[in-house]
Write a protein that holds these residues in place. Structure first.
Motif, PDB file in Angstrom:
ATOM      1  N   ASP A  23       8.495   2.052  14.003  1.00 21.05           N
ATOM      2  CA  ASP A  23       8.083   0.273  14.807  1.00 21.05           C
ATOM      3  C   ASP A  23       7.589  -0.058  12.835  1.00 21.05           C
ATOM      4  O   ASP A  23       8.342  -1.222  12.878  1.00 21.05           O
ATOM      5  CB  ASP A  23       7.332   0.331  14.886  1.00 21.05           C
ATOM      6  CG  ASP A  23       7.377  -0.148  16.333  1.00 21.05           C
ATOM      7  OD1 ASP A  23       8.196   0.239  17.256  1.00 21.05           O
ATOM      8  OD2 ASP A  23       6.290  -0.050  17.101  1.00 21.05           O
ATOM      9  N   LEU A  24       7.247   0.883  11.739  1.00 22.75           N
ATOM     10  CA  LEU A  24       6.554   0.496  10.879  1.00 22.75           C
ATOM     11  C   LEU A  24       7.615   0.347   9.375  1.00 22.75           C
ATOM     12  O   LEU A  24       7.446  -0.859   8.806  1.00 22.75           O
ATOM     13  CB  LEU A  24       5.874   1.659  10.311  1.00 22.75           C
ATOM     14  CG  LEU A  24       4.317   1.897  11.071  1.00 22.75           C
ATOM     15  CD1 LEU A  24       3.443   2.799  10.481  1.00 22.75           C
ATOM     16  CD2 LEU A  24       3.340   0.238  10.520  1.00 22.75           C
TER      17      LEU A  24
ATOM     18  N   GLU B  63      10.222  -3.148   4.715  1.00 26.08           N
ATOM     19  CA  GLU B  63      11.135  -3.494   3.942  1.00 26.08           C
ATOM     20  C   GLU B  63      10.640  -5.169   3.666  1.00 26.08           C
ATOM     21  O   GLU B  63      10.671  -6.057   3.933  1.00 26.08           O
ATOM     22  CB  GLU B  63      12.647  -3.953   4.870  1.00 26.08           C
ATOM     23  CG  GLU B  63      12.738  -2.393   5.470  1.00 26.08           C
ATOM     24  CD  GLU B  63      13.311  -1.961   5.698  1.00 26.08           C
ATOM     25  OE1 GLU B  63      13.800  -1.722   3.886  1.00 26.08           O
ATOM     26  OE2 GLU B  63      14.077  -1.105   5.752  1.00 26.08           O
ATOM     27  N   GLY B  64      10.683  -4.621   1.927  1.00 25.71           N
ATOM     28  CA  GLY B  64      11.058  -5.620   0.902  1.00 25.71           C
ATOM     29  C   GLY B  64       8.828  -5.968   0.931  1.00 25.71           C
ATOM     30  O   GLY B  64       8.865  -7.112   0.046  1.00 25.71           O
TER      31      GLY B  64
ATOM     32  N   CYS C  19       6.027   3.674   4.437  1.00 27.95           N
ATOM     33  CA  CYS C  19       6.723   3.517   3.003  1.00 27.95           C
ATOM     34  C   CYS C  19       7.011   3.844   1.375  1.00 27.95           C
ATOM     35  O   CYS C  19       7.635   2.855   1.536  1.00 27.95           O
ATOM     36  CB  CYS C  19       4.809   3.300   2.044  1.00 27.95           C
ATOM     37  SG  CYS C  19       3.294   2.082   3.022  1.00 27.95           S
ATOM     38  N   LYS C  20       6.768   5.068   2.322  1.00 28.54           N
ATOM     39  CA  LYS C  20       7.787   5.738   1.215  1.00 28.54           C
ATOM     40  C   LYS C  20       9.239   5.121   1.627  1.00 28.54           C
ATOM     41  O   LYS C  20      10.103   4.978   0.547  1.00 28.54           O
ATOM     42  CB  LYS C  20       7.976   6.655   0.716  1.00 28.54           C
ATOM     43  CG  LYS C  20       6.832   6.710   0.096  1.00 28.54           C
ATOM     44  CD  LYS C  20       6.725   9.766   0.076  1.00 28.54           C
ATOM     45  CE  LYS C  20       5.438   9.458  -0.760  1.00 28.54           C
ATOM     46  NZ  LYS C  20       4.899  11.033  -0.444  1.00 28.54           N
TER      47      LYS C  20
ATOM     48  N   ASN D 213       6.696   6.301  -8.699  1.00 26.06           N
ATOM     49  CA  ASN D 213       6.369   5.020  -8.923  1.00 26.06           C
ATOM     50  C   ASN D 213       6.145   4.187  -7.233  1.00 26.06           C
ATOM     51  O   ASN D 213       6.056   4.022  -6.218  1.00 26.06           O
ATOM     52  CB  ASN D 213       7.880   4.100  -7.988  1.00 26.06           C
ATOM     53  CG  ASN D 213       7.442   2.480  -8.733  1.00 26.06           C
ATOM     54  OD1 ASN D 213       6.769   2.435  -9.246  1.00 26.06           O
ATOM     55  ND2 ASN D 213       8.717   1.277  -8.906  1.00 26.06           N
ATOM     56  N   PHE D 214       5.241   5.692  -6.999  1.00 25.43           N
ATOM     57  CA  PHE D 214       4.277   5.432  -5.149  1.00 25.43           C
ATOM     58  C   PHE D 214       2.923   5.281  -5.788  1.00 25.43           C
ATOM     59  O   PHE D 214       2.442   6.741  -6.170  1.00 25.43           O
ATOM     60  CB  PHE D 214       4.567   6.021  -4.256  1.00 25.43           C
ATOM     61  CG  PHE D 214       3.812   5.748  -2.740  1.00 25.43           C
ATOM     62  CD1 PHE D 214       4.576   5.050  -2.411  1.00 25.43           C
ATOM     63  CD2 PHE D 214       3.023   7.294  -2.768  1.00 25.43           C
ATOM     64  CE1 PHE D 214       4.291   4.917  -0.787  1.00 25.43           C
ATOM     65  CE2 PHE D 214       2.450   6.152  -1.298  1.00 25.43           C
ATOM     66  CZ  PHE D 214       2.870   5.331  -0.373  1.00 25.43           C
ATOM     67  N   LEU D 215       2.263   4.218  -6.335  1.00 25.19           N
ATOM     68  CA  LEU D 215       0.924   3.949  -6.241  1.00 25.19           C
ATOM     69  C   LEU D 215      -0.222   4.254  -4.861  1.00 25.19           C
ATOM     70  O   LEU D 215      -0.002   2.786  -4.464  1.00 25.19           O
ATOM     71  CB  LEU D 215       0.941   3.774  -7.673  1.00 25.19           C
ATOM     72  CG  LEU D 215       1.593   3.348  -8.806  1.00 25.19           C
ATOM     73  CD1 LEU D 215       1.975   2.314  -9.155  1.00 25.19           C
ATOM     74  CD2 LEU D 215       1.156   4.060  -9.012  1.00 25.19           C
TER      75      LEU D 215
END
Ligand SMILES: NC(=O)c1ccc[n+]([C@@H]2O[C@H](COP(=O)([O-])OP(=O)(O)OC[C@H]3O[C@@H](n4cnc5c(N)ncnc54)[C@H](O)[C@@H]3O)[C@@H](O)[C@H]2O)c1
Ligand SMILES: CC(C)CCC[C@@H](C)[C@H]1CC[C@H]2C3=C(CC[C@]12C)[C@@]1(C)CC[C@H](O)[C@@H](C(=O)O)[C@@H]1CC3
Length: 291
Positions: A8-9, A14-15, A50-51, A110-112
């Motif tokens: 679902d997440l 997206e975006g 998120c990733k 690029n994951f902060l």
């Protein structure tokens, strides 16, 4: 977004560039399994989603209580270790959650990530702090001050908490000192715990607590009551108002330094404690004491 399901997440994310992860069951819940599922496994699902969706930044709403063991914390910094014996299961899962989010910080990919640790959030129409306080007063249980009444505590106005989150999101970029770190966000105006409660109660026309009780006496009484509630659980269900956790929160110092947030992200509280209490009290006409 009240879901913990990765399928679902992902489409919902997206975006999206920044996710503010604020979800948690209310601390007063008795449902341990739910705390674990939302705060720990749910957080892992959020990170994974998120990733997968290409989100670059995650700001977590953690809690200053992740370092609180039920004894005095004065001007505590983020360098304090996580509590070995957290005050309750909610906090235990907030620790797991914060470790998970900060551990996921990976500038190379690029994951902060960053964690905000507010303390004692309050504000207009919040369903927790003020309503619980008023309910306790209506039952005639807010007559007593636990301890000497001088213990200082942070209470944080919701707008300042939001401001901290936005600054954190804006500061999250590669090579920024905020990446992978936790930040205390409070009103930066520690106040005697009982003075704060009294101001809210008096603002809503209730009597402030007056009579002092020794801290240790109340603490051990609360412990005894909790044990009794546990033993009698199969026969009668009762939920003591004064749990050892609440007594510890009411009778010890727990205030935290915002120095790191000031230095790294330019944090300053936007709303003073006086203004915050005024706005909050005004928002609860229905909780005012009837004549
Ligand atoms: N209230 C405080 O004093 C305080 C202090 C420090 C940190 N926090 C943290 O602030 C965040 C927001 O809490 P709040 O106090 O504003 O409460 P809140 O009830 O306003 O927010 C909690 C959110 O979690 C979501 N949620 C609850 N159960 C869920 C579930 N089973 N599955 C998915 N989502 C669920 C709710 O929909 C809600 O949006 C939480 O992470 C909390 O741990 C609160
Ligand atoms: C029965 C009375 C003695 C106390 C009544 C007041 C309480 C309802 C609140 C006063 C301080 C509050 C508080 C929390 C819950 C409600 C109080 C005990 C938290 C434990 C809620 C969870 C957060 O993560 C904690 C935090 O670190 O901010 C809160 C700490 C203060």
């Amino acid at each position: 977004m009240a879901t913990r399901s990765r399928p679902d997440l992902v489409p919902a994310l997206e975006g999206v560039t920044v996710v503010f992860h604020c979800a948690s069951p209310a601390p007063s819940s008795n449902n341990k399994e739910l705390f674990y599922r939302v705060n720990y496994t749910g957080t892992k699902a959020v990170i994974q989603a998120c990733k997968e969706a290409g989100v670059q930044k995650v700001v977590l709403t953690s809690s200053a209580s992740v370092v609180f063991e039920g004894t005095d914390v004065k001007d505590g910094t983020e360098d304090l270790p996580y509590a070995k014996k957290p005050i309750d299961y909610y906090t235990e899962t907030k620790i797991l959650q914060e470790k998970e989010v900060l551990g996921a910080n990976n500038p190379d990919e690029n994951f902060l990530t960053v964690a905000i640790r507010p303390h004692g959030i309050f504000g207009p129409r919040d369903p927790q702090l003020v309503p619980i306080l008023v309910e306790t007063a209506r039952k005639g249980k807010m007559k007593f001050i636990i301890g000497d009444g001088k213990n200082l505590v942070d209470f944080t106005y919701v707008e300042n908490v939001v401001h901290g989150h936005i600054l954190a999101a804006e500061s999250l970029h590669k090579n920024s000192p905020v990446c992978g770190k936790a930040y205390h966000i409070t009103n930066d105006e520690p106040v005697p715990f009982w003075e704060f409660l009294s101001r809210v109660l008096v603002g809503l026309d209730y009597e402030p607590p007056r009579y002092r009780l020794p801290y240790l006496l109340v603490y051990y009484l609360a412990l005894l009551l909790s044990l009794l509630a546990l033993l009698l659980k199969p026969f009668i269900a009762f939920k003591p108002t004064f749990t050892p956790m609440r007594v510890a929160l009411a009778g010890t110092h727990h205030y935290y330094s915002c120095k790191r947030a000031k230095e790294d992200m330019g944090y300053r509280p936007l709303v003073s404690l006086d203004q915050a209490i005024e706005r909050t009290v005004q928002s609860y006409p229905q909780l005012r004491r009837a004549e």
